[in-house]
Scaffold this motif. Structure first.
Motif, short mmCIF file in Angstrom:
data_model
loop_
_atom_site.label_atom_id
_atom_site.label_comp_id
_atom_site.label_asym_id
_atom_site.label_seq_id
_atom_site.Cartn_x
_atom_site.Cartn_y
_atom_site.Cartn_z
N ASP A 258 0.88 -1.16 0.00
CA ASP A 258 0.00 0.00 0.00
C ASP A 258 0.92 1.22 0.00
N GLY A 259 0.87 2.03 -1.07
CA GLY A 259 1.80 3.13 -1.23
C GLY A 259 1.75 4.16 -0.12
N ARG A 260 0.71 4.13 0.70
CA ARG A 260 0.61 5.06 1.84
C ARG A 260 1.43 4.60 3.03
N ASN A 261 1.87 3.33 3.01
CA ASN A 261 2.69 2.79 4.10
C ASN A 261 3.72 1.84 3.51
N MET A 262 4.89 2.38 3.19
CA MET A 262 5.94 1.57 2.57
C MET A 262 6.91 0.99 3.61
N GLN A 263 6.51 0.98 4.86
CA GLN A 263 7.34 0.38 5.90
C GLN A 263 7.24 -1.14 5.90
N GLN A 264 6.04 -1.63 5.56
CA GLN A 264 5.80 -3.07 5.64
C GLN A 264 4.86 -3.48 4.50
N PRO A 265 5.21 -4.52 3.74
CA PRO A 265 4.32 -4.95 2.65
C PRO A 265 3.04 -5.57 3.17
N LEU A 266 2.01 -5.53 2.32
CA LEU A 266 0.74 -6.16 2.67
C LEU A 266 0.87 -7.67 2.69
N SER A 267 1.69 -8.21 1.78
CA SER A 267 1.88 -9.66 1.72
C SER A 267 3.13 -9.95 0.90
N GLU A 268 3.58 -11.19 0.99
CA GLU A 268 4.71 -11.62 0.18
C GLU A 268 4.48 -13.06 -0.27
N CYS A 269 5.08 -13.39 -1.41
CA CYS A 269 4.90 -14.73 -1.96
C CYS A 269 6.20 -15.17 -2.60
N ALA A 270 6.67 -16.36 -2.24
CA ALA A 270 7.91 -16.91 -2.80
C ALA A 270 7.62 -17.54 -4.15
N MET A 271 8.43 -17.16 -5.16
CA MET A 271 8.20 -17.60 -6.52
C MET A 271 9.11 -18.75 -6.97
N GLY A 272 10.17 -19.01 -6.21
CA GLY A 272 11.09 -20.07 -6.61
C GLY A 272 12.01 -19.68 -7.75
N GLY A 273 12.07 -18.40 -8.06
CA GLY A 273 12.95 -17.87 -9.10
C GLY A 273 12.90 -16.36 -9.06
N HIS A 298 3.87 -17.38 -13.36
CA HIS A 298 2.89 -17.68 -12.32
C HIS A 298 1.80 -16.61 -12.34
N ILE A 299 0.56 -17.03 -12.14
CA ILE A 299 -0.55 -16.10 -11.96
C ILE A 299 -0.90 -16.09 -10.47
N LEU A 300 -0.82 -14.91 -9.87
CA LEU A 300 -1.11 -14.76 -8.45
C LEU A 300 -2.51 -14.19 -8.27
N HIS A 301 -3.26 -14.80 -7.38
CA HIS A 301 -4.59 -14.30 -7.03
C HIS A 301 -4.47 -13.52 -5.73
N CYS A 302 -4.64 -12.22 -5.80
CA CYS A 302 -4.29 -11.33 -4.69
C CYS A 302 -5.48 -10.79 -3.92
N GLN A 303 -6.67 -11.36 -4.13
CA GLN A 303 -7.86 -10.77 -3.52
C GLN A 303 -7.81 -10.80 -2.00
N GLN A 304 -7.34 -11.88 -1.42
CA GLN A 304 -7.28 -11.96 0.04
C GLN A 304 -6.28 -10.95 0.60
N ALA A 305 -5.15 -10.78 -0.10
CA ALA A 305 -4.12 -9.86 0.38
C ALA A 305 -4.59 -8.41 0.28
N LEU A 306 -5.36 -8.09 -0.77
CA LEU A 306 -5.77 -6.71 -0.99
C LEU A 306 -7.05 -6.36 -0.25
N GLY A 307 -7.83 -7.36 0.09
CA GLY A 307 -9.06 -7.11 0.84
C GLY A 307 -10.19 -6.62 -0.03
#
Length: 307
Positions: A258-273, A298-307
């Motif tokens: 969230d660009g209003r808070n760049m201290q901590q990401p909303l979520s992260e996902c390991a891609m293996g590359g 990879h196609i990431l489904h981000c709905q849960q992370a974004l709310g």
């Protein structure tokens, strides 16, 4: 954030050189048009010819599913170029034509317009070019038009000297607006905030993700994040959701912010590359495509992370 899916090949096309950037045309009625850029390092044969050269090729394709027997991809055009590190279409028509931008190994930003031929095909013609710096590679570009706004068409470009450049496109001509040293090593990626195009993001081989406000000037970034542990090489602003940003790195992680808070990401996902490129879906706000080094797409489904 990821799910498994099965895909099948519709067609295989040999680009002969390494294909490192592919983009669909985003403007109607040319959504069936595909551009592809290649990069090849040609090493010198002897001591007297030790300087490597970087060659490339630009392809233009038409994609049509007209039957199960005919291959859907048709080559419309190819042209030899300097090695292409990145290419992106402007999201809107410029003077009634689609415009393609290319970041080249010669340190140039090159623009092409697409025109229809009398035979009903399409081809690219040179529009404008500008060298962002001598003895450097142009590594990435992004257009300010991600939300289909044509009022102020600008381009941001990053290069191997760690610099970020902002350019305007007016009356078919590229004009440099500003350039500054953004990173200690290669600035792998630069991107606009599509919701506030005075905000720019950059990522570099110094493992830093930075924000810049053009209204303030480039003397000091608005933030500097060291959350990625290796070089930051992909950034994409979500054109559907304000403040949402995706970043990827050689550390094999995709981070959502969230660009209003760049201290901590909303979520992260390991891609293996290593995550070379990220792109939000043009219509579905929660889908994110990741192109990963040594580990496919990879196609990431981000709905849960974004709310």
């Amino acid at each position: 954030m990821a799910w498994k899916s099965k895909t099948r090949s519709l067609q295989v096309f040999d680009t002969e050189q390494s294909a490192d950037t592919v983009e669909w045309c985003p403007v109607s009625p040319s959504h069936n048009i595909l551009a592809c850029g290649t990069y090849q390092l040609q090493k010198g044969a002897g001591v007297e010819d030790a300087t490597p050269s970087r060659t490339g090729r630009l392809y233009l394709f038409d994609f049509r599913r007209e039957g199960s027997l005919s291959p859907p991809l048709t080559e419309l055009q190819r042209m030899d170029t300097p090695a292409i590190l990145d290419l992106k279409w402007c999201h809107v028509l410029v003077s009634g034509k689609a415009v393609l931008g290319i970041a080249a190994a010669t340190g140039e930003l090159q623009l092409y317009t697409m025109s229809d031929s009398q035979e009903g095909s399409c081809s690219l013609q040179t529009l404008s070019s500008l060298v962002v710096g001598a003895e450097r590679l142009a590594l990435s570009l992004d257009w300010s038009t991600g939300r289909m706004d044509s009022s102020d068409v600008r381009v941001v470009c990053s290069d191997s000297a760690g610099c970020v450049s902002v350019l305007s496109l007016a009356e078919g001509t590229l004009t440099a607006l500003s350039q500054w040293k953004a990173h200690s090593f290669e600035a792998w990626i630069s991107a606009f905030s599509y919701w506030d195009t005075q905000l720019i993001y950059s990522g570099g081989d110094d493992c830093k993700l930075k924000g810049w406000d053009l209204r303030v000037g480039p003397s000091c970034p608005t933030f500097t994040s060291k959350r990625h542990s290796m070089g930051v090489c992909s950034i994409h602003s979500n054109p559907h959701r304000e403040h949402i940003l995706a970043t990827g790195s050689y550390d094999e992680q995709v981070l959502l912010w969230d660009g209003r808070n760049m201290q901590q990401p909303l979520s992260e996902c390991a891609m293996g590359g290593g995550v070379w490129r990220l792109k939000w879906h043009p219509a579905h706000q929660h889908l994110l495509l990741a192109a990963c080094m040594h580990n496919d797409f990879h196609i990431l489904h981000c709905q849960q992370a974004l709310g």
